[in-house]
Write a protein that holds these residues in place. Structure first.
Motif, PDB file in Angstrom:
ATOM      1  N   GLU A 664      38.092  54.096  80.861  1.00  0.00           N
ATOM      2  CA  GLU A 664      38.942  53.154  80.130  1.00  0.00           C
ATOM      3  C   GLU A 664      38.353  52.851  78.758  1.00  0.00           C
ATOM      4  OE1 GLU A 664      39.635  49.727  82.483  1.00  0.00           O
ATOM      5  OE2 GLU A 664      40.726  50.807  84.077  1.00  0.00           O
ATOM      6  N   ALA A 665      37.045  52.657  78.693  1.00  0.00           N
ATOM      7  CA  ALA A 665      36.413  52.402  77.393  1.00  0.00           C
ATOM      8  C   ALA A 665      36.527  53.623  76.492  1.00  0.00           C
ATOM      9  CB  ALA A 665      34.941  52.025  77.601  1.00  0.00           C
ATOM     10  N   LEU A 666      36.441  54.807  77.076  1.00  0.00           N
ATOM     11  CA  LEU A 666      36.561  56.038  76.282  1.00  0.00           C
ATOM     12  C   LEU A 666      37.960  56.159  75.697  1.00  0.00           C
ATOM     13  CD1 LEU A 666      35.162  58.667  75.421  1.00  0.00           C
ATOM     14  CD2 LEU A 666      36.050  59.710  77.506  1.00  0.00           C
ATOM     15  N   ASN A 667      38.990  55.874  76.501  1.00  0.00           N
ATOM     16  CA  ASN A 667      40.365  55.932  75.995  1.00  0.00           C
ATOM     17  C   ASN A 667      40.577  54.928  74.864  1.00  0.00           C
ATOM     18  OD1 ASN A 667      41.247  57.996  77.648  1.00  0.00           O
ATOM     19  ND2 ASN A 667      41.948  56.621  79.266  1.00  0.00           N
ATOM     20  N   GLN A 672      41.415  53.917  69.123  1.00  0.00           N
ATOM     21  CA  GLN A 672      41.013  53.199  67.913  1.00  0.00           C
ATOM     22  C   GLN A 672      40.566  54.169  66.836  1.00  0.00           C
ATOM     23  OE1 GLN A 672      37.936  50.312  68.521  1.00  0.00           O
ATOM     24  NE2 GLN A 672      37.977  49.565  66.421  1.00  0.00           N
ATOM     25  N   GLY A 673      39.822  55.210  67.236  1.00  0.00           N
ATOM     26  CA  GLY A 673      39.401  56.211  66.264  1.00  0.00           C
ATOM     27  C   GLY A 673      40.563  56.970  65.674  1.00  0.00           C
ATOM     28  N   ARG A 674      41.560  57.273  66.502  1.00  0.00           N
ATOM     29  CA  ARG A 674      42.738  57.981  65.998  1.00  0.00           C
ATOM     30  C   ARG A 674      43.464  57.153  64.953  1.00  0.00           C
ATOM     31  NH1 ARG A 674      47.826  57.997  66.066  1.00  0.00           N
ATOM     32  NH2 ARG A 674      47.887  56.077  67.294  1.00  0.00           N
ATOM     33  N   ARG A 675      43.603  55.856  65.226  1.00  0.00           N
ATOM     34  CA  ARG A 675      44.312  54.998  64.275  1.00  0.00           C
ATOM     35  C   ARG A 675      43.523  54.862  62.964  1.00  0.00           C
ATOM     36  NH1 ARG A 675      46.285  50.101  68.348  1.00  0.00           N
ATOM     37  NH2 ARG A 675      47.819  51.344  69.526  1.00  0.00           N
ATOM     38  N   PRO A 690      42.898  64.283  75.860  1.00  0.00           N
ATOM     39  CA  PRO A 690      44.275  63.919  76.186  1.00  0.00           C
ATOM     40  C   PRO A 690      44.711  62.660  75.456  1.00  0.00           C
ATOM     41  CG  PRO A 690      42.821  63.300  77.980  1.00  0.00           C
ATOM     42  CD  PRO A 690      41.971  64.067  77.008  1.00  0.00           C
ATOM     43  N   ASN A 691      46.017  62.459  75.409  1.00  0.00           N
ATOM     44  CA  ASN A 691      46.596  61.347  74.679  1.00  0.00           C
ATOM     45  C   ASN A 691      46.027  60.045  75.221  1.00  0.00           C
ATOM     46  OD1 ASN A 691      48.125  59.714  73.082  1.00  0.00           O
ATOM     47  ND2 ASN A 691      50.081  60.198  74.069  1.00  0.00           N
ATOM     48  N   ALA A 692      45.285  59.322  74.376  1.00  0.00           N
ATOM     49  CA  ALA A 692      44.579  58.130  74.842  1.00  0.00           C
ATOM     50  C   ALA A 692      45.517  57.026  75.297  1.00  0.00           C
ATOM     51  CB  ALA A 692      43.665  57.601  73.733  1.00  0.00           C
ATOM     52  N   ASP A 693      46.703  56.926  74.685  1.00  0.00           N
ATOM     53  CA  ASP A 693      47.638  55.869  75.084  1.00  0.00           C
ATOM     54  C   ASP A 693      48.788  56.411  75.917  1.00  0.00           C
ATOM     55  OD1 ASP A 693      48.998  57.297  73.203  1.00  0.00           O
ATOM     56  OD2 ASP A 693      49.580  55.580  71.972  1.00  0.00           O
ATOM     57  N   GLY A 694      48.622  57.629  76.460  1.00  0.00           N
ATOM     58  CA  GLY A 694      49.713  58.249  77.206  1.00  0.00           C
ATOM     59  C   GLY A 694      49.610  58.086  78.709  1.00  0.00           C
TER      60      GLY A 694
END
Length: 753
Positions: A664-667, A672-675, A690-694
């Motif tokens: 969960e912390a990794l996602n 956050q890094g993607r944004r 994989p898609n962190a918010d998917g």
């Protein structure tokens, strides 16, 4: 030199050798495989496993972790990376350059044999060598269901599997055909939960009884003088499975058909494909290593045309090619071939301009076809192909192969003018310059030979370039020392070149300009410093490979988190189909030649190609600003396709790997890094895989062991109920004599959590 003397003593033998080299060179040219790029052999392997309906957590614990444990420590292994999704896992193994992959394959299989038994409904691990890059794909086709054709496109999958795929696979040079879309049929048992409750039949009991309906072998026994095989035929046919007795109530049997519907059907569709606005099933055709791409593509197109007319058109179907590599191959080879012939013409023209002797020009120019044709022989013997890299090497070598012949011919003419006879001038003229020519050739070859022995992607990509130049230059030296002296006595004449006053003026000016020590040092320093300074000022941007576009626009989608594939197909796909329709039908420009849409869980891709390739930039802007704009909670990344996308990366792409024990912390960190990266680099294609918010929401069932014991249940039985209420519980396989169908027990359509 003995070699030159032997050539002069046996001109007929030299002519025969040249004729044979030309003949075999032409045969090699016609037989060489033709493809866009050289074969890139990466020291990689993959281990894939399927386990239907398993969550990523189950896949990791029951599949990935045991496989990773037995594979650790393989000799030469540099990196082991696992990708886990619902019901699927892929472990990618990267080995050090130079690793014997055949031995590594044996080691991987031997270690997998030590693997503890996997879950019953999981497929055995499948091992494949190499990487799945675009260079291994021959082409793509889509089988479309045309408007007015009854049924669903997946109703015709069996037809595609039985009639289309075998015809294409039989083509020489085709390694296999991958079918995208829905999976195979299954023997489905859909339980009506209300009826099961009314009869008091628990779901674990249904699963246990249905799973026991199978054949049993009892071995054999002796009956007198004969030996008889004993076998219990306990398996039901699908149409008779409903007669299976589950329990007795009030003296009457409760059969499976009383509470469930038994049928052979396809599972719920999770992959959707469209081409040109029509529902479709995609076919990816893979090529064999070393296959002649152009010849194989031509034969595949011929077979597809037959299949279209014989099997698909009468049923209201069509099959259309999506990506045709032959267009780029023919275009690239045509461009390089034109440059090659233009280079030959310019080289011969420049040679004649300075020599002003047609015979000398013709004799020296023979080094070009002899060297190039001999190079084709070596390319075939070394298992190479004819591609843009090797053709570029030949084009570079055109001017270089005449250097040695020019020097030898000029020296022979000089000696003839000094009064030596033809034979003596040929031998002495060649001997005088042979050492210098050998040194010059070796220095040229020494620049390119190290590239041939590079084992990584760069060496494999550019070794064809280095090999063709080295071979051509080396053979040109041999031609200059043998063929040219043998023919010089008959073709070269002393004093044939006409005097040109321009040369005399240039020589006189050069002497005046370099008169004196200061002027000579000035020219030397200027000749060194000016090029260095110009190189520093005009140094182009450094890149891994040039961006070579393929006249297509590609789009990658990240759909709303937790949104099911059926919902995406129902809510988002119609918008995309409607927005692309005017461009396909010609109502708006630019006109499309074809386009496709692929959808899968949490993602998808769209690709479009235009009739007028000069308008590809306009199409890219339209798709970005109009077609994919305004889709709810959907991220879309639009870019023009790159032909060099499968060769180890680019300076335009940076991969950042994040690792942590807390998923969960990794996602959260990945999202956050993607944004942050998207804000820092506006317009950049920033994706997380994989898609962190998917991740979908999870309804977790926590067992109460005390209540389970009071009800007479156990945890595995409750797990069976959860599977039945979800995507279904796997009970076994049914073999109908032709194919194996998984038996799946699931709740009926009326059930809901």
């Amino acid at each position: 030199m003995k070699l030159t003397e032997s050539s002069l003593a046996n001109p007929a033998a030299v002519a025969v050798v040249v004729a044979l080299a030309a003949l075999f060179g032409l045969l090699a040219l016609l037989d060489l495989p033709v493809q866009l790029f050289p074969d890139i052999d990466r020291p990689q392997a993959s281990v894939t496993t399927l386990w239907r309906a398993a969550s990523p957590q189950e896949m990791e614990a029951e599949i990935v972790e045991p496989i990773e444990t037995v594979l650790e420590g393989i000799p030469g292994l540099e990196q082991m990376e696992a990708n886990v999704n619902t019901g699927f896992s892929a472990i990618n193994l990267t080995f050090s350059v130079g690793t014997d992959m055949d031995a590594s394959l044996v080691e991987i299989l031997a270690r997998l044999n030590r693997l503890q038994p996997l879950p019953r409904d999981a497929t055995p691990p499948q091992v494949a060598l190499g990487s799945d890059d675009a260079n291994q794909s021959l082409t793509y086709f889509f089988v479309q269901k045309l408007p007015g054709t009854p049924g669903d496109i997946n109703d015709y999958r069996r037809l595609i599997e039985d009639r289309v795929v075998p015809r294409i696979t039989s083509v020489e040079g085709v390694a296999g055909v991958d079918i995208n879309g829905a999976g195979g049929e299954e023997l489905s048992i859909e339980v009506d939960l209300d009826l099961a409750a009314a009869y008091g039949i628990p779901l674990p009991q249904v699963a246990e009884v249905a799973a026991r309906a199978t054949d049993v072998s009892g071995g054999s026994f002796d009956a007198g003088r004969r030996q008889v095989i004993l076998r219990f035929a306990g398996r039901y046919e699908p149409e008779a499975l409903g007669e299976l007795i589950l329990a007795w109530r009030d003296g009457r049997p409760v059969r499976l058909g009383d509470i469930a519907t038994v049928s052979v059907k396809r599972p719920e569709q999770v992959f959707f494909a469209y081409q040109n606005g029509n529902p479709a099933i995609g076919l990816r055709i893979r090529r064999e290593s070393g296959a002649n791409v152009l010849a194989t593509l031509g034969e595949v197109k011929r077979v597809v045309a037959e299949v279209r007319g014989q099997e698909l058109a009468p049923r209201g179907l069509d099959i259309v090619q999506s990506f045709d590599a032959s267009l780029f191959i023919n275009r690239a080879i045509g461009l390089l071939s034109g440059s090659l012939f233009a280079g030959v013409a310019l080289a011969v023209g420049c040679l004649w301009w300075f020599l002003r002797d047609a015979r000398a020009t013709l004799l020296i120019a023979t080094a070009i076809p002899i060297s190039l044709l001999a190079t084709f022989i070596v390319l075939q013997l070394t298992g190479r192909s004819l591609n843009v890299i090797s053709l570029a090497g030949l084009a570079f070598a055109v001017g270089m192969v005449m250097d040695a012949a020019v020097v030898v011919a000029e020296n022979i003419v000089r000696l003839r003018e000094a009064g030596l006879g033809a034979a003596k001038a040929a031998i002495e003229g060649t001997r005088q310059v042979a050492g210098a020519l050998l040194a010059s050739t070796l220095t040229t070859v020494a620049v390119f030979v190290p590239v041939i022995f590079m084992r990584d992607v760069e060496g494999q990509l550019f070794s064809d370039l280095a090999l063709t130049i080295s071979i051509a230059v080396g053979i040109s030296l041999l031609v200059a020392l043998t063929v040219l002296p043998a023919a010089a006595g008959r073709l070269l004449r002393p004093g044939a070149a006409a005097a040109d006053p321009g040369y005399s003026w240039l020589a006189a000016w050069t002497l005046r300009a370099t008169d004196g020590r200061r002027r000579q040092w000035a020219w030397v320093l200027g000749g060194v410093l000016v090029p260095v300074l110009a190189s520093a000022l005009l140094l182009p941007r450094v890149d891994y490979l040039p961006p070579v576009k393929r006249a297509a626009v590609d789009v990658w989608f990240n759909f709303p988190p937790g949104m099911g594939p059926a919902a995406v197909d129902r809510e988002i796909a119609p918008r995309l189909l409607e927005r692309m329709r005017p461009f396909m039908e010609g109502e708006r420009g630019p006109q499309l030649s074809n386009w496709y849409l692929n959808l899968w869980p949490n993602g998808g891709t769209l690709g479009a190609r235009v009739v007028d390739e000069s308008r590809i930039g306009e199409l890219e802007k339209i798709i970005r600003d109009e077609v994919v704009a305004g889709l709810p909670d959907t991220r879309a990344f639009v870019a023009e396709g790159n032909l060099f996308g499968g060769f180890g990366g680019s300076s335009r792409a940076i991969a950042i790997h994040l690792q942590h024990g807390d998923g969960e912390a990794l996602n959260a960190a990945a999202e956050q890094g993607r944004r942050l990266l998207a804000e820092k680099f506006p317009g950049a294609n920033v994706q997380a895989w994989p898609n962190a918010d998917g991740a979908a929401e999870e309804l977790r069932v926590l067992p109460d062991d005390r209540r389970l014991a009071e009800a007479g249940w156990r945890r595995p039985e409750l797990g069976t109920v959860v599977r039945v209420l979800g995507e279904g519980a796997w009970l076994g396989e049914h073999f109908d004599g032709e194919r194996r169908l998984p038996i799946v027990l699931r709740a009926g359509p009326a059930a809901g959590l």
